[in-house]
Design an enzyme around this catalytic site. Structure first.
Site, PDB file in Angstrom:
ATOM      1  CD  GLN A  42      -2.935  -1.059   2.023  1.00 14.01           C
ATOM      2  OE1 GLN A  42      -2.472  -1.840   3.454  1.00 14.01           O
ATOM      3  NE2 GLN A  42      -3.951  -0.391   2.244  1.00 14.01           N
ATOM      4  CG  HIS A  62       0.756  -4.610 -13.231  1.00 15.26           C
ATOM      5  ND1 HIS A  62       2.109  -5.059 -12.748  1.00 15.26           N
ATOM      6  CD2 HIS A  62       0.696  -3.386 -12.738  1.00 15.26           C
ATOM      7  CE1 HIS A  62       2.597  -4.226 -12.212  1.00 15.26           C
ATOM      8  NE2 HIS A  62       1.703  -3.298 -12.117  1.00 15.26           N
ATOM      9  CG  ASP A  75       2.948  -0.475 -10.752  1.00 13.84           C
ATOM     10  OD1 ASP A  75       2.494  -1.322 -10.237  1.00 13.84           O
ATOM     11  OD2 ASP A  75       2.651  -0.292 -12.067  1.00 13.84           O
ATOM     12  NE  ARG A 100      -0.007  -4.702  11.903  1.00 18.56           N
ATOM     13  CZ  ARG A 100      -0.994  -5.178  11.475  1.00 18.56           C
ATOM     14  NH1 ARG A 100      -2.024  -4.170  11.271  1.00 18.56           N
ATOM     15  NH2 ARG A 100      -1.081  -6.141  10.779  1.00 18.56           N
ATOM     16  CG  HIS A 145      -0.868  -6.078   5.207  1.00 18.82           C
ATOM     17  ND1 HIS A 145      -1.138  -5.540   6.463  1.00 18.82           N
ATOM     18  CD2 HIS A 145      -2.067  -5.777   4.422  1.00 18.82           C
ATOM     19  CE1 HIS A 145      -2.097  -4.586   6.556  1.00 18.82           C
ATOM     20  NE2 HIS A 145      -2.893  -4.943   5.189  1.00 18.82           N
ATOM     21  CG  ASN A 189      -3.260  -7.140   8.438  1.00 22.78           C
ATOM     22  OD1 ASN A 189      -3.497  -6.819   9.387  1.00 22.78           O
ATOM     23  ND2 ASN A 189      -4.065  -6.823   7.253  1.00 22.78           N
ATOM     24  CD  GLU A 190      -7.738  -6.436   8.077  1.00 18.28           C
ATOM     25  OE1 GLU A 190      -8.121  -5.721   8.881  1.00 18.28           O
ATOM     26  OE2 GLU A 190      -7.972  -6.516   6.916  1.00 18.28           O
ATOM     27  CG  ASN A 332      -6.228  -5.291  11.987  1.00 16.96           C
ATOM     28  OD1 ASN A 332      -5.475  -5.184  13.043  1.00 16.96           O
ATOM     29  ND2 ASN A 332      -5.856  -5.524  10.752  1.00 16.96           N
ATOM     30  CE1 TYR A 334      -9.755   0.749   9.612  1.00 17.93           C
ATOM     31  CE2 TYR A 334      -9.534  -1.677  10.044  1.00 17.93           C
ATOM     32  CZ  TYR A 334      -8.919  -0.573   9.677  1.00 17.93           C
ATOM     33  OH  TYR A 334      -7.593  -0.358   9.356  1.00 17.93           O
ATOM     34  CD  GLU A 401      -4.885  -2.592   9.544  1.00 19.15           C
ATOM     35  OE1 GLU A 401      -6.127  -2.503   9.278  1.00 19.15           O
ATOM     36  OE2 GLU A 401      -4.304  -3.411   8.879  1.00 19.15           O
TER      37      GLU A 401
END
Length: 497
Positions: A42, A62, A75, A100, A145, A189-190, A332, A334, A401
């Site tokens: 990311q 891509h 990219d 993190r 991740h 992660n997740e 995590n 939200y 998170e």
């Protein structure tokens, strides 16, 4: 849980469904830690620089650019591969206790295998870790991740059980290379997003649509891979490196639509299918998958004509091997969803949703964000923390998170509102409910590539100008708010001592 137990939990927690209110004027405990987070794909960019190999998100964005908002990809992203020192300066200014971030498996091992180590990739992470340590910031490192090396996907990806061994070898290398300076590790992660969206629904990389089969095979391998990495650390590194290892599991809080027996059972079933699917095998004293998953998937598989359950079975030895492979509970979270009872979905094409057979929705009156799935429901997080505390025998919880999306405003008052109200509910869980939460991680340090949403949804404490080749970072109001919270351990102007 039996219904009577579920009803007690519901009654005890019903008072928590409150209005947002003002943040409480109490301080976080002195030893409470604050951090922020990013992930390799990311933010790093440099997708094929200095010997890095291709990963599944490189490949997916891509080949299937039409599936990503504006045809975006990672990219270049935030160009953190070249601007990590600027990132560390931002972290230093925030005053965070930890940062993190995740390692790009493909940057260290271009083929995915340990026979070919890419030294520039190793040097990048060594330099980043050194810069953090020099500025008094602890690195919290995630091994995976979502960005599997593409050569390993070509062998079948996570549904291939051999990936547990390949991951374990990668983990051992990471502990060897970085473990003297890294004391907090997260293996995955997740993983639910990796498995359900990547190998179930097929909407995330690698785009394999095998709902109700591939997602379960993926999860089975991931849980074995995590356990292997944990035991490697425990047996080969812990005595000299003195670190901790966990696996990040994510979930919404699932609130019963009513106090009826059916809705309470439906909400419990949903959290077991969504969260317990990964958490139980590691964190529950009994280990293994939740019994409701084992029973329902076996029954539906038989009715569908399968010779055995679509949910793979752990041997008793594997249950014991995976159980307890954590040093803290990494969470995590939200948002919150509401759950209604539903009659079982008709027998037909296998799917994870049909196996669970509940109705899930969100209240249209709840405040929204730039992400369709993210409603602002602070009380749900307090209820989730209480549920975890009661279900998993009072573990230490680190929130790895939590955050809010908008469209990139510098004066991001809605994000400040989100952080203040969520942190207030977390603090109430600590001080009033006795839940052992020891750390909080704001997602994210800066605006970044948000998967299928590209750069249209912004979670950052710092704005990034993605139209500028320099990827200029600019501080937001929320960063100033968070900086003050970290410095004072207080959510309002003046806290009671």
């Amino acid at each position: 849980m039996k219904f009577n137990q579920l009803l007690i939990v519901f009654v005890v927690q019903v008072f928590l469904r409150t209005t947002y209110g003002e943040p409480i004027n109490k301080k976080f405990p002195e030893n409470f830690l604050f951090g922020t987070a990013t992930a390799s794909y990311q933010v790093e960019g440099a997708w094929i620089t200095d010997g890095k190999g291709e990963n599944i998100w490189d490949h997916f964005t891509h080949i299937h650019s039409d599936l990503i908002a504006n045809g975006d990809n990672g990219d270049i992203a935030c160009d953190s591969y070249n601007k990590y020192q600027e990132d560390v300066a931002m972290l230093k200014d925030l005053g965070v206790n930890f940062y993190r971030f995740s390692l790009s498996w493909s940057r260290i091992l271009p083929s995915g295998f340990t026979n070919q180590v890419n030294q520039p990739g190793v040097d990048y992470y060594k330099n980043l870790i050194a810069a953090l340590k020099e500025n008094g910031i602890e690195p919290y490192v995630t091994l995976y991740h979502w960005d599997l090396p593409e050569p390993l996907q070509e062998l079948g990806g996570w549904p291939n059980p051999d990936l547990a061994d390949y991951f374990a070898e990668y983990a051992r290398l990471a502990f060897t290379l970085f473990g003297d300076d890294v004391k907090n590790w997260m293996t995955f992660n997740e993983a639910k997003q990796t498995c359900q969206l990547g190998y179930g629904y097929g909407v995330y990389a690698p785009g394999v649509a095998s709902d109700g089969i591939g997602d379960y095979l993926c999860a089975h391998t991931v849980l074995r891979a995590h356990a292997k990495a944990y035991h490697i650390y425990d047996e080969e590194f812990r005595a000299t490196q003195n670190g901790r290892v966990s696996m990040v599991v994510d979930t919404d809080w699932f609130e019963p639509d009513s106090d009826s027996e059916e809705d309470i059972e439906a909400a419990e079933r949903r959290i077991q299918f969504n969260f317990g699917w990964y958490a139980n095998a590691i964190y529950h004293p009994d280990g293994n998958y939740p019994q409701v998953m084992i029973d329902r998937i076996a029954d539906r598989s038989q009715q569908e004509g399968f010779p055995r359950s679509r949910l793979p079975e752990f041997t008793p030895e594997e249950v014991e091997y995976i159980k307890g492979t954590y040093d803290f509970f990494a969470l995590n979270t939200y948002t919150t969803s509401l759950v209604k009872w539903s009659d079982d979905y008709p027998i037909g094409t296998p799917s994870w949703d049909a196996d669970g057979s509940v109705t899930v929705y969100q209240d249209s009156s709840w405040n929204s964000s730039a992400s369709g799935w993210l409603k602002v429901v602070p009380w749900g997080t307090r209820k989730l923390l209480n549920w975890i505390d009661q279900t998993y025998d009072h573990p230490e919880i680190v929130i790895t998170e939590n955050g809010y999306s908008d469209h990139g405003e510098l004066d991001d008052q809605d994000r400040i509102n989100y952080y203040s109200k969520y942190l207030s509910n977390i603090l109430q869980a600590i001080l009033e409910d006795g839940v052992n939460v020891t750390g909080y991680t704001a997602w994210s340090l800066m605006d970044n590539f948000e998967w299928l949403s590209g750069y249209t949804e912004k979670f950052g404490l710092y704005q990034v100008d993605f139209t500028d080749p320099n990827r200029t970072r600019t501080i937001k109001s929320s960063a100033k708010f968070y900086k003050n919270v970290i410095a004072t351990k207080c959510l309002v102007d003046t806290c009671e001592e």
